[in-house]
Design a protein around this motif. Structure first.
Motif, short mmCIF file in Angstrom:
data_model
loop_
_atom_site.label_atom_id
_atom_site.label_comp_id
_atom_site.label_asym_id
_atom_site.label_seq_id
_atom_site.Cartn_x
_atom_site.Cartn_y
_atom_site.Cartn_z
N HIS A 1 -15.73 13.81 -41.34
CA HIS A 1 -14.59 12.82 -40.70
C HIS A 1 -13.68 13.69 -40.05
N CYS A 2 -13.75 14.98 -39.74
CA CYS A 2 -12.95 15.71 -39.01
C CYS A 2 -13.21 15.24 -37.55
N ARG A 3 -11.77 15.23 -36.97
CA ARG A 3 -11.83 14.76 -35.28
C ARG A 3 -12.95 15.64 -34.47
N ASN B 1 -16.44 20.94 -34.39
CA ASN B 1 -16.17 22.23 -34.85
C ASN B 1 -15.17 22.56 -35.48
N CYS B 2 -14.44 21.61 -36.33
CA CYS B 2 -13.10 21.88 -36.64
C CYS B 2 -13.32 23.04 -37.77
N ILE B 3 -12.65 23.97 -38.10
CA ILE B 3 -12.62 25.18 -38.93
C ILE B 3 -11.50 24.62 -40.05
N HIS B 4 -10.89 23.60 -39.95
CA HIS B 4 -10.10 23.13 -40.95
C HIS B 4 -8.65 24.15 -41.43
N ILE B 5 -8.15 24.48 -40.18
CA ILE B 5 -7.14 25.42 -40.28
C ILE B 5 -5.97 24.90 -39.65
N GLY C 1 -6.24 16.02 -36.69
CA GLY C 1 -7.26 14.96 -37.28
C GLY C 1 -8.00 15.61 -38.18
N CYS C 2 -7.90 16.64 -38.89
CA CYS C 2 -8.59 17.39 -39.69
C CYS C 2 -8.88 16.74 -41.29
N ALA C 3 -9.88 16.12 -41.76
CA ALA C 3 -10.21 15.42 -42.95
C ALA C 3 -9.98 16.15 -44.15
N ILE C 4 -10.17 17.65 -43.95
CA ILE C 4 -9.96 18.58 -45.12
C ILE C 4 -8.49 18.51 -45.24
N LYS C 5 -7.68 18.98 -44.26
CA LYS C 5 -6.04 19.05 -44.36
C LYS C 5 -5.58 17.93 -44.95
ZN LIG Z 1 -11.58 20.04 -40.36
#
Ligand SMILES: [Zn+2]
Ligand SMILES: Nc1nc2c(ncn2[C@@H]2O[C@H](COP(=O)(O)OP(=O)(O)OP(=O)(O)O)[C@@H](O)[C@H]2O)c(=O)[nH]1
Ligand SMILES: [Mg+2]
Length: 380
Positions: free
Chosen positions: A330-332, A335-339, A343-347
């Motif tokens: 679900h991250c936009r 290649n999102c590294i969530h940092i 649009g980061c689903a983890i954050k």
């Molecule tokens: Zn992310």
């Protein structure tokens, strides 16, 4: 790589590792529905892996299946002491050395044979008190608990089902991020992680429940123990029954004491932590395989100071955080590294209180470490 396989009975795809599943309910020590999971066997695991990838290993498996002449025997490495390996053939112990060719092929810098390895050895002496042999083959490992700083890899044990990650709330003070490092290492090595917080009798501020909740809510089995009051010992014993379990954690947290509480006959050496530093004294010096009377085994191990997980590729880190797995798509950005991404689903899940901030911190810490290592390697 996610190792998924088909269930034995139906066509439903089931997770190879139970701790990748979303939790169905909270699991505390003593909840028995986890006890019926099938124990993997080498042949089943081998047969579903990619063709070619492991053809060499498969050849080894076939050879391990061949009937042996009287001079060669099968056994399990139950202790590694310097250049010698104690091998249990099911009845007797053999003191074995290792063929040099195995040493040159090894990725581990210490010993090509680790506790838990299934081996074939040539008998060199079968009379007298001391039986002796030379290890000639090591079976492919269905799981490993390893650590690596990027230069050296140390496999702590092989072919275990689960790892009890032992911390103590005090003396020494719990290192919460270390638990997450262990869970990553276990998951990456195909081992189910179990969280155990020992010395519950020293939990004056009642901190343990919140820490346990962090893990039970994402599906891990987690519990508190005390060898002083007996709290959690029966539950821990139940969690070990019929399984092969490695017990690991810092020195002085009470690993050997817990095993003595479970089975006093083992009579493992224990020692008080240093009063000045609150650190353990590295009382257990080598990993040993202990058979459980009711089936299964436990491996007591020496305390570790740190757990580096450089054997995990940077791109795969996120999938070893079980609560991230279903969210990352679900991250936009793919290649999102969530940092730092938008649009980061983890954050977003951290902000919404759905992902524990401590777990997220552990992820960021490990991500930074692994990317620094990679930058260093590329620079050289
Ligand atoms: Zn992310
Ligand atoms: N208060 C308290 N002390 C404990 C408990 N369990 C173990 N200890 C003490 O902690 C000290 C260290 O225990 P060990 O069992 O030797 O620890 P270990 O994890 O095996 O340590 P290494 O072998 O050095 O890795 C001993 O003095 C134990 O008596 C507990 O539940 N509560
Ligand atoms: Mg010990």
């Amino acid at each position: 790589m996610a190792r998924r396989r088909k269930g034995k009975a139906g066509q439903r795809r089931v997770d190879f590792r139970p701790n990748r599943q979303q939790p169905r309910r909270h699991k505390h020590f003593g909840s028995h529905h986890l006890a019926d999971e099938a124990v993997e066997d080498v042949h089943l695991a081998e047969s579903v892996r990619a063709k070619g990838e492991l053809s060499r290993r498969r050849t080894v498996v076939e050879r391990l299946d061949e009937p042996l002449d009287g001079r060669r025997m099968r056994g399990k490495a139950v202790a590694v002491r310097g250049a010698y390996v104690e091998v249990d053939d099911g009845k007797e112990l053999w003191l074995c050395t290792i063929r040099r060719i195995l040493r040159t092929r090894s990725i581990d810098t210490r010993s090509p044979v680790v506790v838990g390895d299934d081996v074939i050895f040539a008998v060199t002496r079968s009379e007298g008190a001391q039986r002796e042999g030379v290890i000639e083959e090591i079976a492919p490992r269905r799981s490993t608990l390893a650590r690596s700083d990027g230069r050296r890899t140390h496999v702590i044990a092989a072919n275990v089902d689960q790892a009890v990650i032992v911390s103590s709330i005090r003396e020494p003070r719990i290192k919460e991020h270390l638990i997450d490092r262990y869970l990553v290492a276990a998951h990456a090595g195909n081992i189910r992680g179990i969280v155990c917080i020992n010395k519950a009798d020293l939990d004056e501020d009642d901190e343990i429940p919140e820490i346990l909740e962090r893990y039970t809510r994402i599906g891990y089995l987690a519990g508190a123990t005390s060898t002083k009051t007996g709290q959690g010992i029966r539950e821990l014993r139940d969690a070990l029954a019929g399984k092969v379990t490695i017990i690991s954690g810092q020195s002085g947290v009470g690993k050997s004491s817990l095993l003595n509480a479970i089975n006093p006959a083992w009579n493992l050496k224990t020692a008080a932590v240093s009063e000045a530093t609150e650190k353990g004294r590295h009382t257990t010096t080598t990993a040993v395989w202990l058979k459980l009377p009711e089936g299964g085994a436990v491996v007591d191990t020496p305390g570790i100071r740190a757990l580096d997980v450089a054997m995990v590729p940077l791109e795969e880190l996120e999938m070893h955080f079980v609560e991230f797995v279903d969210r990352v798509r679900h991250c936009r950005f793919p290649n999102c590294i969530h940092i730092h991404e938008e649009g980061c689903a983890i954050k977003a899940a951290v902000e919404a209180g759905e992902i524990d901030p401590m777990r997220y911190e552990s992820y960021v810490e490990l991500f930074m470490e692994l990317s620094e290592l990679r930058a260093k390697r590329m620079g050289n």
